[in-house]
Scaffold this motif. Structure first.
Motif, PDB file in Angstrom:
ATOM      1  N   THR A   1       0.897  -1.265   0.067  1.00 54.36           N
ATOM      2  CA  THR A   1      -0.093   0.156   0.136  1.00 54.36           C
ATOM      3  C   THR A   1       0.817   1.344   0.038  1.00 54.36           C
ATOM      4  OG1 THR A   1      -1.776   1.061   1.031  1.00 54.36           O
ATOM      5  CG2 THR A   1      -0.245   0.074   2.435  1.00 54.36           C
ATOM      6  N   ASP A   2       0.451   2.280  -0.674  1.00 54.14           N
ATOM      7  CA  ASP A   2       1.114   3.507  -0.675  1.00 54.14           C
ATOM      8  C   ASP A   2       0.355   4.571   0.262  1.00 54.14           C
ATOM      9  OD1 ASP A   2      -1.090   3.780  -2.150  1.00 54.14           O
ATOM     10  OD2 ASP A   2       0.154   4.810  -3.889  1.00 54.14           O
ATOM     11  N   PHE A   3      -0.779   4.311   0.522  1.00 58.41           N
ATOM     12  CA  PHE A   3      -1.531   5.092   1.449  1.00 58.41           C
ATOM     13  C   PHE A   3      -2.756   4.286   1.820  1.00 58.41           C
ATOM     14  CE2 PHE A   3      -4.472   8.310   3.088  1.00 58.41           C
ATOM     15  CZ  PHE A   3      -3.548   8.970   4.009  1.00 58.41           C
ATOM     16  N   PRO A   4      -2.891   4.028   3.264  1.00 58.20           N
ATOM     17  CA  PRO A   4      -4.024   3.257   3.667  1.00 58.20           C
ATOM     18  C   PRO A   4      -5.285   3.977   3.607  1.00 58.20           C
ATOM     19  CG  PRO A   4      -3.090   4.556   5.502  1.00 58.20           C
ATOM     20  CD  PRO A   4      -2.165   4.718   4.286  1.00 58.20           C
ATOM     21  N   VAL A   5      -6.409   2.803   3.072  1.00 56.31           N
ATOM     22  CA  VAL A   5      -7.796   3.015   2.959  1.00 56.31           C
ATOM     23  C   VAL A   5      -8.367   3.310   4.187  1.00 56.31           C
ATOM     24  CG1 VAL A   5     -10.096   2.113   2.242  1.00 56.31           C
ATOM     25  CG2 VAL A   5      -7.785   1.313   1.150  1.00 56.31           C
TER      26      VAL A   5
ATOM     27  N   GLU B   1      -2.712   8.191  15.773  1.00 61.21           N
ATOM     28  CA  GLU B   1      -3.051   9.327  14.921  1.00 61.21           C
ATOM     29  C   GLU B   1      -2.698   8.967  13.361  1.00 61.21           C
ATOM     30  OE1 GLU B   1      -2.565  13.385  16.133  1.00 61.21           O
ATOM     31  OE2 GLU B   1      -2.646  12.723  18.168  1.00 61.21           O
ATOM     32  N   ASN B   2      -1.353   8.462  13.254  1.00 56.23           N
ATOM     33  CA  ASN B   2      -0.873   8.456  11.968  1.00 56.23           C
ATOM     34  C   ASN B   2      -1.526   7.268  11.155  1.00 56.23           C
ATOM     35  OD1 ASN B   2       0.772   7.098   9.876  1.00 56.23           O
ATOM     36  ND2 ASN B   2       2.268   8.647  10.415  1.00 56.23           N
TER      37      ASN B   2
ATOM     38  N   TYR C   1      -2.984   1.401  10.293  1.00 55.28           N
ATOM     39  CA  TYR C   1      -3.211   0.376   9.589  1.00 55.28           C
ATOM     40  C   TYR C   1      -2.395  -0.666   9.743  1.00 55.28           C
ATOM     41  CZ  TYR C   1      -5.712  -1.009   5.391  1.00 55.28           C
ATOM     42  OH  TYR C   1      -6.614  -1.672   4.494  1.00 55.28           O
ATOM     43  N   ILE C   2      -1.177  -0.530   9.961  1.00 55.89           N
ATOM     44  CA  ILE C   2       0.108  -1.605  10.062  1.00 55.89           C
ATOM     45  C   ILE C   2      -0.230  -2.056  11.476  1.00 55.89           C
ATOM     46  CG2 ILE C   2       2.520  -1.969  10.498  1.00 55.89           C
ATOM     47  CD1 ILE C   2       1.651  -1.521   7.646  1.00 55.89           C
ATOM     48  N   GLU C   3      -0.457  -1.436  12.462  1.00 48.29           N
ATOM     49  CA  GLU C   3      -0.768  -2.191  14.072  1.00 48.29           C
ATOM     50  C   GLU C   3      -2.181  -2.962  13.820  1.00 48.29           C
ATOM     51  OE1 GLU C   3       1.088  -2.130  16.781  1.00 48.29           O
ATOM     52  OE2 GLU C   3       2.669  -1.335  15.431  1.00 48.29           O
ATOM     53  N   THR C   4      -2.813  -2.403  13.123  1.00 51.44           N
ATOM     54  CA  THR C   4      -4.219  -3.405  13.097  1.00 51.44           C
ATOM     55  C   THR C   4      -3.963  -4.703  12.348  1.00 51.44           C
ATOM     56  OG1 THR C   4      -5.591  -1.382  13.088  1.00 51.44           O
ATOM     57  CG2 THR C   4      -6.575  -3.521  12.320  1.00 51.44           C
ATOM     58  N   VAL C   5      -3.180  -4.670  11.139  1.00 55.24           N
ATOM     59  CA  VAL C   5      -2.899  -5.820  10.435  1.00 55.24           C
ATOM     60  C   VAL C   5      -1.805  -6.861  11.038  1.00 55.24           C
ATOM     61  CG1 VAL C   5      -1.817  -6.627   8.380  1.00 55.24           C
ATOM     62  CG2 VAL C   5      -3.243  -4.778   8.296  1.00 55.24           C
ATOM     63  N   LEU C   6      -1.098  -6.170  11.977  1.00 55.54           N
ATOM     64  CA  LEU C   6      -0.208  -6.747  12.908  1.00 55.54           C
ATOM     65  C   LEU C   6      -0.884  -7.561  13.804  1.00 55.54           C
ATOM     66  CD1 LEU C   6       2.911  -4.426  13.434  1.00 55.54           C
ATOM     67  CD2 LEU C   6       2.952  -6.694  12.300  1.00 55.54           C
ATOM     68  N   ALA C   7      -2.186  -7.422  14.237  1.00 56.89           N
ATOM     69  CA  ALA C   7      -3.104  -8.016  15.078  1.00 56.89           C
ATOM     70  C   ALA C   7      -3.378  -9.292  14.455  1.00 56.89           C
ATOM     71  CB  ALA C   7      -4.148  -7.267  15.502  1.00 56.89           C
ATOM     72  N   TYR C   8      -3.286  -9.495  13.181  1.00 59.32           N
ATOM     73  CA  TYR C   8      -3.727 -10.846  12.810  1.00 59.32           C
ATOM     74  C   TYR C   8      -2.435 -11.560  11.899  1.00 59.32           C
ATOM     75  CZ  TYR C   8      -8.711  -9.147  12.832  1.00 59.32           C
ATOM     76  OH  TYR C   8      -9.648  -8.746  13.566  1.00 59.32           O
ATOM     77  N   PHE C   9      -1.597 -10.645  11.619  1.00 62.47           N
ATOM     78  CA  PHE C   9      -0.265 -11.258  11.030  1.00 62.47           C
ATOM     79  C   PHE C   9       0.850 -10.886  11.543  1.00 62.47           C
ATOM     80  CE2 PHE C   9      -3.638 -11.043   7.850  1.00 62.47           C
ATOM     81  CZ  PHE C   9      -3.802 -12.556   7.259  1.00 62.47           C
ATOM     82  N   PRO C  10       1.467 -11.069  12.522  1.00 59.20           N
ATOM     83  CA  PRO C  10       2.596 -10.968  13.074  1.00 59.20           C
ATOM     84  C   PRO C  10       3.909 -10.832  12.472  1.00 59.20           C
ATOM     85  CG  PRO C  10       2.043 -13.132  13.966  1.00 59.20           C
ATOM     86  CD  PRO C  10       1.002 -12.699  12.913  1.00 59.20           C
TER      87      PRO C  10
END
Length: 100
Positions: free
Chosen positions: A41-45, A68-69, A74-83
């Motif tokens: 991704t270049d900018f999170p949806v 805030e960022n 986005y990354i922290e949320t995806v990391l919750a599923y994919f470490p």
């Protein structure tokens, strides 16, 4: 199809929209296809952590919503599923091997 087609990959970069987020828990459990998932991704949806269809605990959603960022959130949320050790984070090297 990901299991049967060698050159087929799936990008999950827009999966956090409210309608698509319900697929995250399912994808996280399908470990046999993790080698075929990409996060590019270049900018999170834009998305909200509090009113989404994923299955994260409310306390975690609250913590994530305070980031805030939008990239970090986005990354922290995806990391919750994919470490970090998940192949999701390095599969791009298979598709773009000449970029290091």
């Amino acid at each position: 199809m990901l299991e049967t087609h060698n050159n087929l990959y799936a990008d999950i970069s827009a999966v956090l929209t409210p309608v698509r987020a319900k697929a995250l828990p399912h994808l996280a459990r399908q470990e046999r296809i993790h080698e075929k998932l990409l996060f590019g991704t270049d900018f999170p949806v834009p998305f909200t952590t509090l009113w989404n269809t994923h299955d994260l605990p409310l306390a975690m959603c609250r913590r994530l919503s305070k980031i805030e960022n939008p990239f970090d959130r986005y990354i922290e949320t995806v990391l919750a599923y994919f470490p970090p050790e998940s192949p999701l984070w390095s599969n791009w090297k298979k598709v773009l091997p000449d970029i290091q």
